[in-house]
Design a protein around this motif. Structure first.
Motif, short mmCIF file in Angstrom:
data_model
loop_
_atom_site.label_atom_id
_atom_site.label_comp_id
_atom_site.label_asym_id
_atom_site.label_seq_id
_atom_site.Cartn_x
_atom_site.Cartn_y
_atom_site.Cartn_z
N TYR A 39 -4.73 -6.12 -6.38
CA TYR A 39 -5.07 -5.41 -5.13
C TYR A 39 -3.89 -4.87 -4.32
CZ TYR A 39 -4.71 -9.82 -2.33
OH TYR A 39 -4.28 -10.96 -1.73
N LEU A 40 -2.64 -5.26 -4.58
CA LEU A 40 -1.52 -4.67 -3.81
C LEU A 40 -0.62 -3.78 -4.66
CD1 LEU A 40 0.23 -6.99 -1.21
CD2 LEU A 40 -0.73 -4.72 -0.90
N GLY A 41 -0.66 -4.00 -5.97
CA GLY A 41 0.25 -3.26 -6.86
C GLY A 41 0.14 -1.76 -6.71
N ASP A 42 -1.10 -1.26 -6.59
CA ASP A 42 -1.28 0.19 -6.47
C ASP A 42 -0.69 0.72 -5.17
OD1 ASP A 42 -2.52 0.29 -8.85
OD2 ASP A 42 -4.56 0.56 -8.07
N ALA A 43 -0.84 -0.07 -4.09
CA ALA A 43 -0.30 0.34 -2.79
C ALA A 43 1.23 0.46 -2.87
CB ALA A 43 -0.69 -0.66 -1.71
N VAL A 44 1.85 -0.49 -3.58
CA VAL A 44 3.30 -0.46 -3.70
C VAL A 44 3.72 0.79 -4.48
CG1 VAL A 44 5.34 -1.70 -4.53
CG2 VAL A 44 3.39 -2.97 -3.67
N ARG A 45 3.02 1.07 -5.56
CA ARG A 45 3.39 2.24 -6.37
C ARG A 45 3.20 3.54 -5.58
NH1 ARG A 45 5.39 1.13 -11.02
NH2 ARG A 45 4.99 -0.94 -11.85
N ARG A 46 2.15 3.59 -4.74
CA ARG A 46 1.96 4.78 -3.90
C ARG A 46 3.10 4.92 -2.91
NH1 ARG A 46 -3.50 3.41 -3.94
NH2 ARG A 46 -3.42 2.52 -1.85
N ALA A 47 3.56 3.78 -2.37
CA ALA A 47 4.67 3.81 -1.40
C ALA A 47 5.95 4.30 -2.06
CB ALA A 47 4.88 2.42 -0.79
N ILE A 48 6.19 3.86 -3.31
CA ILE A 48 7.40 4.32 -4.03
C ILE A 48 7.31 5.82 -4.25
CG2 ILE A 48 8.80 4.12 -6.11
CD1 ILE A 48 7.62 1.33 -6.56
N ALA A 49 6.13 6.26 -4.71
CA ALA A 49 5.95 7.68 -5.02
C ALA A 49 6.09 8.54 -3.76
CB ALA A 49 4.59 7.90 -5.67
N ALA A 50 5.69 7.97 -2.61
CA ALA A 50 5.72 8.76 -1.37
C ALA A 50 7.07 8.70 -0.68
CB ALA A 50 4.64 8.23 -0.42
N ASP A 51 8.05 8.01 -1.30
CA ASP A 51 9.38 7.93 -0.69
C ASP A 51 9.30 7.37 0.73
OD1 ASP A 51 12.01 8.21 -1.09
OD2 ASP A 51 12.00 10.39 -1.35
N SER A 52 8.65 6.22 0.87
CA SER A 52 8.38 5.64 2.20
C SER A 52 9.66 5.13 2.86
CB SER A 52 7.44 4.44 2.05
OG SER A 52 6.28 4.82 1.41
N ASP A 53 9.52 4.77 4.11
CA ASP A 53 10.60 4.12 4.84
C ASP A 53 11.06 2.89 4.06
OD1 ASP A 53 11.88 3.58 7.71
OD2 ASP A 53 11.08 1.68 6.92
N PRO A 54 12.38 2.66 3.93
CA PRO A 54 12.88 1.54 3.09
C PRO A 54 12.36 0.18 3.52
CG PRO A 54 14.71 2.90 3.85
CD PRO A 54 13.47 3.47 4.47
#
Ligand SMILES: Nc1ncnc2c1ncn2[C@@H]1O[C@H](COP(=O)(O)OP(=O)(O)OP(=O)(O)O)[C@@H](O)[C@H]1O
Ligand SMILES: Cc1cn([C@H]2C[C@H](O)[C@@H](COP(=O)(O)O)O2)c(=O)[nH]c1=O
Length: 197
Positions: A39-54
């Motif tokens: 349930y969190l892995g996808d959110a992390v991958r979306r954050a990486i792809a979106a170049d989120s705040d570090p």
């Protein structure tokens, strides 16, 4: 026993991980990875792809680790299973010490504090070490490039990994990843079998 596979992007971890599934089948290991918790892995991958705040990204990696530990790693270790994880907490120390520079005054201190007292230390860490230009040429073939896959960034990440290995030599096995995949697999299989005996 908890065994982790670590290394920079393109170092061949996923290739090794897939190969070990066949080689170590008799040991019935649980194969798992970070990021990628239920349930969190996808959110992390979306954050990486979106170049989120570090800091957002770092907090998500830690949250992913917490779910991974609670729902996957700890239950398996409690049952006496061998657990093999493609990336684990050393990835945070190697990558987020670089990505958080400038965003946090003490990335290492924050990472130490946020893992202390509840995270589980791996028994053995296989570190794939690869010259950066070789990693870059392997990554060049990918259709989607993540923002961590830059030469200068990966140079820092690999230095961080090597520094961790120097401080914890009993846990780390360093592997020359600039060899053919079969040779690497042979060496790592032997290292793991020696450790589980
Ligand atoms: N020993 C090797 N020799 C040559 N090429 C390799 C070797 N191991 C893997 N490769 C190739 O390099 C590329 C990256 O490998 P792989 O996906 O296993 O790396 P990785 O460390 O898991 O990367 P990431 O962490 O970014 O997912 C792939 O195209 C793979 O086929
Ligand atoms: C666990 C973890 C991962 N990363 C980085 C390393 C990679 O660039 C990506 C995704 O990992 P994959 O093996 O390529 O699927 O995320 C990180 O920066 N911090 C972490 O804790």
């Amino acid at each position: 026993m908890l065994i982790t596979l670590e290394g920079i992007d393109g170092s061949g971890k996923s290739t090794l991980y897939e190969g070990l599934k066949n080689r170590l089948a008799d040991l019935n290991p649980l194969f798992t990875r970070e990021p990628g918790s239920p349930y969190l892995g996808d959110a992390v991958r979306r954050a990486i792809a979106a170049d989120s705040d570090p800091m957002v990204e770092a907090a998500l990696f830690v949250a992913d680790h917490a779910v991974h530990l609670a729902d996957v790693v700890r239950p398996a270790l409690t049952k006496g299973r061998l657990v093999i994880s493609d990336r684990y907490s050393d990835s945070r120390f190697a990558y987020q010490e670089v990505s958080l520079a400038g965003a946090h005054p003490d990335p290492h201190g924050w990472l130490e504090a946020v893992h202390a007292g509840w995270s589980i230390r791996p028994d053995l860490t296989i570190l794939l070490v690869l010259p950066i230009p070789v990693a870059m040429s392997r990554l060049a073939g990918r259709s989607e490039q993540e923002h961590f896959e830059r030469q200068e960034f990966l140079e820092h990440v690999q230095k961080n990994y090597l520094a961790r290995a120097v401080h914890d030599p009993g846990r780390f096995v360093l592997v020359d990843a600039d060899r053919d995949a079969e040779t690497i697999l042979d060496f790592v299989e032997k290292s793991i079998r020696a450790a589980v005996q």
